[in-house]
Design a protein around this motif. Structure first.
Motif, short mmCIF file in Angstrom:
data_model
loop_
_atom_site.label_atom_id
_atom_site.label_comp_id
_atom_site.label_asym_id
_atom_site.label_seq_id
_atom_site.Cartn_x
_atom_site.Cartn_y
_atom_site.Cartn_z
N LEU A 78 0.83 -1.20 0.00
CA LEU A 78 0.00 0.00 0.00
C LEU A 78 0.87 1.25 0.00
N ASP A 79 1.96 1.22 0.75
CA ASP A 79 2.87 2.36 0.75
C ASP A 79 3.41 2.63 -0.65
N LEU A 80 3.82 1.56 -1.33
CA LEU A 80 4.37 1.74 -2.68
C LEU A 80 3.31 2.24 -3.65
N LEU A 81 2.09 1.72 -3.53
CA LEU A 81 1.02 2.16 -4.41
C LEU A 81 0.76 3.66 -4.24
N GLN A 82 0.83 4.13 -3.01
CA GLN A 82 0.65 5.57 -2.78
C GLN A 82 1.88 6.35 -3.19
N LEU A 83 3.05 5.83 -2.84
CA LEU A 83 4.29 6.55 -3.09
C LEU A 83 4.49 6.86 -4.56
N GLU A 84 4.32 5.87 -5.43
CA GLU A 84 4.61 6.10 -6.84
C GLU A 84 3.36 6.31 -7.69
N GLY A 85 2.16 6.01 -7.13
CA GLY A 85 0.94 6.18 -7.89
C GLY A 85 0.06 7.33 -7.46
N GLY A 86 0.25 7.80 -6.21
CA GLY A 86 -0.51 8.96 -5.73
C GLY A 86 -1.95 8.67 -5.41
#
Length: 517
Positions: free
Chosen positions: A95-103
């Motif tokens: 979830l962190d990665l999805l937010q970090l690079e996808g916004g």
């Protein structure tokens, strides 16, 4: 990072480690910088893979595929089941990665994880789809016939930035279970979540060469299409045409999920509150960057004023933000390019006379690419967003006088991906749904009912694509069909001693008997 702690959870060292999973041949190459939409800051980089890199990945995958296909199906399924457990165990990381690079809003990211879990669970029962089928033979029981399903070989998957986990891994799962190897090319804006998923696949027991990753732009994509035995592509129409053209030249089968300008039909007996909830949930999920999101809402004129009024109120209650909280409704657009496209559509409509009922503004105070959820009325055919896919948190609402008009206007598009119908009469809803030219249609729900039906195919009509995912079709597309028939009477040919006229009469009798039976 505006309440998102993934900047510390994924430091430079972790991201650099993920980047080492990209397949690279010898030699120097440029890199691609990945940006965080919540801040506009760079968060890491991956290689700009060349044709040599892609060719190497395909060679490794092809060599590994034979041993992987020789494993019992139960062993391949066990790897996928362990992977599903790891995805859920590591959900905060993902979830962190999805937010970090996808916004995206964290709530939307959670939907991706659930989709992966659903795909793993469904295809764990793949023996139903991959088991040989008995078919009617040429001479019935005298020629027992069956169809076998063999893996194609190397499957190339080109996935987009808007759902970088589900549109890469969820498509790779059935390909792997069917005995193929996979070369995955995630979008250059969102490579890290796909790389993390591949890392988890290997941790679950997948041999490293069975799933390769290449990153970068068009050169890597073209080489992947050229060298694969099957290509799965999700993205824009024009790129999809190019993929299909190249695949066709190479006689390589492909499936394409492309654009959509999805309609929502609100019939005169619909519950307005339910329809408004459906519109808000469907139109603004992932900031509208969702291929199945409604962008056109056709409301019966008797409900139109109330619907628009209540939709505006509900839209204005949405929370626009960048927090790691599951209470944030709408995140950021994914890039400056996407912001420019959405803003251009809204400004064009505004200048040509559309009414902005709410929203319509870029919100740099929230994030560099944040855009308000927007409701438009008085949209006319001369406006760009009337027919073109906006792919942002923007919806246009139109009054219609009848079911027939709603259906005609819904079908007046080159696209045919998804649609939804709202009505209190379920039979009426099904009847209307069957007349809408779309690959999936939900009644009283914007898209989850169909998208979440893992046993039913999901794909587009018209310019929205070719082929489908999900269901038995979603795994059999990764297989070569082979028909095997056994003749219990030897060669089906006239014996040398039988006159030709008698043989013809015998064949006639067989045909008549088959018709009678």
């Amino acid at each position: 990072m505006a309440g998102l702690d993934s900047a510390t959870r994924f430091d430079d060292e972790r991201l650099e480690r993920l980047a080492t999973l990209v397949t690279r041949a010898d030699g120097d190459r440029e890199s691609v910088t990945v940006e965080a939409p919540f801040t506009g800051d760079p968060v890491g980089s991956v290689p700009m893979c060349t044709a040599d890199d892609t060719d190497l990945a395909i060679r490794h995958a092809r060599t590994a595929q034979h041993e992987w296909a020789d494993r019992p199906l139960a062993d391949r399924v066990a790897v996928v089941e362990r992977f599903a457990e790891l995805v859920w165990d590591e959900r905060e990381d993902l979830l962190d990665l999805l937010q970090l690079e996808g916004g995206k809003a964290r709530r939307t990211g959670l939907e991706e994880l659930l989709d992966v879990a659903s795909a793993c669970e469904y295809y764990a029962g793949a023996d139903r789809a991959l088991a040989p089928d008995r078919r009617e033979g040429a001479l019935g029981p005298l020629t027992p016939t069956r169809v076998n399903y063999h893996p194609r070989g190397v499957v190339g998957i080109i996935s987009p930035w808007n759902y970088p986990l589900t549109l890469s891994v969820s498509d790779a799962i059935p390909a792997l279970i069917a005995g193929n190897s996979v070369v995955l090319k995630p979008d250059e804006h969102t490579p890290f979540v796909a790389l993390r998923a591949v890392e988890l696949l290997r941790e679950a027991g997948l041999p490293s060469d069975v799933c390769q990753v290449v990153t970068g732009g068009a050169e890597a994509g073209e080489s992947l299409v050229a060298g694969s035995d099957y290509v799965g592509f999700t993205g824009g129409v024009e790129t999809g045409r190019a993929v299909a053209e190249q695949a066709g030249r190479n006689l390589v089968p492909c499936s394409l999920e492309l654009g959509g300008k999805n309609p929502m039909l609100v019939l005169d007996d619909a519950d307005v509150g339910t329809a408004v909830r459906g519109a808000v949930a469907g139109c603004f999920s992932n900031a509208g960057q969702l291929c199945v999101a409604p962008e056109r809402v056709y409301v019966h004129e008797s409900l139109y004023d109330e619907f628009v009024e209540r939709l505006v109120v509900a839209t204005e209650r949405l929370t626009l933000g960048t927090d790691a909280s599951l209470d944030v409704d709408v995140g950021s657009l994914a890039s400056e390019e996407q912001l420019d496209s959405v803003r251009a559509h809204v400004e064009d409509a505004r200048e040509k006379g559309a009414t902005i009922q709410t929203g319509g503004q870029h919100r740099p105070d929230v994030a560099p690419y944040a855009f308000e959820p927007t409701v438009l009325t008085d949209v006319t055919p001369d406006m760009d967003l009337f027919r073109e896919e906006t792919f942002g948190p923007v919806v246009a609402v139109y009054p219609v006088g009848s079911d027939r008009e709603a259906i005609e206007r819904a079908n007046d598009t080159e696209f045919g991906l998804n649609a939804c119908v709202f009505t209190e009469d379920h039979d009426r809803g099904r009847d209307v749904a069957e007349r809408v030219e779309a690959g999936t249609v939900s009644v009283n729900d914007p898209y989850i009912s169909t998208l979440g039906a893992a046993d039913a195919p999901m794909g587009g009509r018209k310019h929205s694509g070719v082929g489908s995912r999900h269901g038995p079709e979603g795994i059999r597309k990764y297989t070569e069909r082979q028909t095997v028939a056994v003749s219990r009477i030897g060669p089906i040919a006239p014996p040398s001693w039988l006159p030709g006229e008698w043989y013809a009469s015998a064949l006639s009798a067989v045909v008549k008997l088959r018709r009678l039976l």
